[in-house]
Design an enzyme around this catalytic site. Structure first.
Site, mmCIF file in Angstrom:
data_model
loop_
_atom_site.group_PDB
_atom_site.id
_atom_site.type_symbol
_atom_site.label_atom_id
_atom_site.label_comp_id
_atom_site.label_asym_id
_atom_site.label_seq_id
_atom_site.Cartn_x
_atom_site.Cartn_y
_atom_site.Cartn_z
ATOM 1 N N ARG A 25 -2.003 -6.065 -8.410
ATOM 2 C CA ARG A 25 -0.955 -7.042 -8.122
ATOM 3 C C ARG A 25 -0.856 -8.087 -9.217
ATOM 4 N NH1 ARG A 25 -3.185 -7.375 -2.172
ATOM 5 N NH2 ARG A 25 -4.940 -6.764 -3.448
ATOM 6 N N HIS A 85 0.836 -1.210 0.000
ATOM 7 C CA HIS A 85 0.000 0.000 0.000
ATOM 8 C C HIS A 85 0.869 1.258 0.000
ATOM 9 C CE1 HIS A 85 -3.105 -2.650 2.256
ATOM 10 N NE2 HIS A 85 -3.611 -2.429 1.058
ATOM 11 N N LYS A 100 -17.374 -6.386 5.406
ATOM 12 C CA LYS A 100 -16.119 -6.987 5.878
ATOM 13 C C LYS A 100 -16.054 -6.853 7.390
ATOM 14 C CE LYS A 100 -13.105 -6.258 1.864
ATOM 15 N NZ LYS A 100 -11.864 -5.619 1.395
ATOM 16 N N SER A 117 -2.970 -7.590 2.871
ATOM 17 C CA SER A 117 -3.277 -7.482 4.302
ATOM 18 C C SER A 117 -3.623 -8.852 4.870
ATOM 19 C CB SER A 117 -4.452 -6.526 4.521
ATOM 20 O OG SER A 117 -4.122 -5.241 4.070
HETATM 21 P P1 ADP Z 1 -5.934 -5.838 0.399
HETATM 22 O O1 ADP Z 1 -6.335 -6.441 -0.926
HETATM 23 O O2 ADP Z 1 -4.476 -6.036 0.718
HETATM 24 O O3 ADP Z 1 -6.862 -6.135 1.531
HETATM 25 P P2 ADP Z 1 -7.039 -3.134 0.223
HETATM 26 O O4 ADP Z 1 -8.462 -3.451 0.007
HETATM 27 O O5 ADP Z 1 -6.715 -2.395 1.451
HETATM 28 O O6 ADP Z 1 -6.019 -4.329 0.153
HETATM 29 O O7 ADP Z 1 -6.435 -2.431 -1.070
HETATM 30 C C1 ADP Z 1 -6.333 -1.090 -1.334
HETATM 31 C C2 ADP Z 1 -5.617 -0.931 -2.662
HETATM 32 O O8 ADP Z 1 -4.248 -1.302 -2.542
HETATM 33 C C3 ADP Z 1 -6.162 -1.809 -3.787
HETATM 34 O O9 ADP Z 1 -6.124 -1.057 -4.975
HETATM 35 C C4 ADP Z 1 -5.176 -2.952 -3.867
HETATM 36 O O10 ADP Z 1 -5.141 -3.522 -5.151
HETATM 37 C C5 ADP Z 1 -3.896 -2.206 -3.545
HETATM 38 N N1 ADP Z 1 -2.845 -3.077 -3.048
HETATM 39 C C6 ADP Z 1 -2.887 -3.874 -1.972
HETATM 40 N N2 ADP Z 1 -1.715 -4.536 -1.804
HETATM 41 C C7 ADP Z 1 -0.897 -4.129 -2.819
HETATM 42 C C8 ADP Z 1 0.436 -4.454 -3.228
HETATM 43 N N3 ADP Z 1 1.150 -5.338 -2.556
HETATM 44 N N4 ADP Z 1 0.953 -3.816 -4.318
HETATM 45 C C9 ADP Z 1 0.195 -2.946 -5.003
HETATM 46 N N5 ADP Z 1 -1.072 -2.608 -4.691
HETATM 47 C C10 ADP Z 1 -1.617 -3.190 -3.618
#
Ligand code: ADP
Length: 158
Positions: free
Chosen positions: A86, A13, A37, A124
């Site tokens: 990703r 992130h 969630k 996460s």
């Molecule tokens: P997660 O899928 O880890 O629970 P979130 O819902 O908090 O993540 O994701 C917020 C944004 O961050 C999304 O656009 C997700 O694709 C992106 N994201 C999460 N992890 C990564 C990573 N390792 N590299 C690039 N983008 C990421």
């Protein structure tokens, strides 16, 4: 705007937010309160952890929001939503979200940044799984929030 659950924020992130901060004048990181969630960390904790990890970025602010992102973006005058991709597995859902947000708010663009190679496996849920079993998560999350995550999973660093 960089929306997400951030439960908790990972190095993946932070990488996306840092890159968004160099592309845009201002970046608003939004912790989405998604009733569907059940997060491990409270909204307040997720906001506080993000602030601790992003204090080096003067044009980044962090807040939370409970509702439709497209509506919030319009209220705030945001021009773009920045998301990280990703792998192909992220694509279908993100594509659907981007099209829906565009329909709800035609002035809003979604910008996708590809994950950085060494962080593309990070999520996460992976961090939570490793932490739950007492594994070392220091390579996955910023150092500033490591004690908080470990404390949440009952690991004492002292
Ligand atoms: P997660 O899928 O880890 O629970 P979130 O819902 O908090 O993540 O994701 C917020 C944004 O961050 C999304 O656009 C997700 O694709 C992106 N994201 C999460 N992890 C990564 C990573 N390792 N590299 C690039 N983008 C990421």
């Amino acid at each position: 705007m960089c929306p997400g659950s951030f439960d908790p924020v990972t190095n993946g992130h932070v990488d996306i937010i840092e890159r968004a901060a160099s592309l845009f004048d201002r970046v608003n990181v939004v912790v989405m309160v998604n009733a569907a969630k059940s997060p491990v960390f409270s909204t307040e904790k997720r906001v506080a952890m993000l602030r601790a990890c992003l204090s080096h970025l003067p044009n980044v602010t962090v807040e939370s929001f409970d509702g439709l992102l497209a509506v919030y973006a319009a209220q705030k005058g945001a021009t773009a939503i920045v998301k990280g991709l990703r792998a192909l597995s992220d694509f279908e859902y993100e594509f659907q979200m981007a099209l829906t947000n565009k329909r709800l708010n035609p002035r809003l663009e979604t910008v996708f940044l590809t994950a950085t190679g060494d962080k593309m496996y990070l999520s996460s849920s992976l961090v939570k799984q490793v932490a739950q079993y007492g594994g070392d998560i220091s390579a996955f999350v910023p150092e500033a929030i490591l004690p908080q995550i470990e404390a949440q999973f009952g690991k004492d660093r002292s």
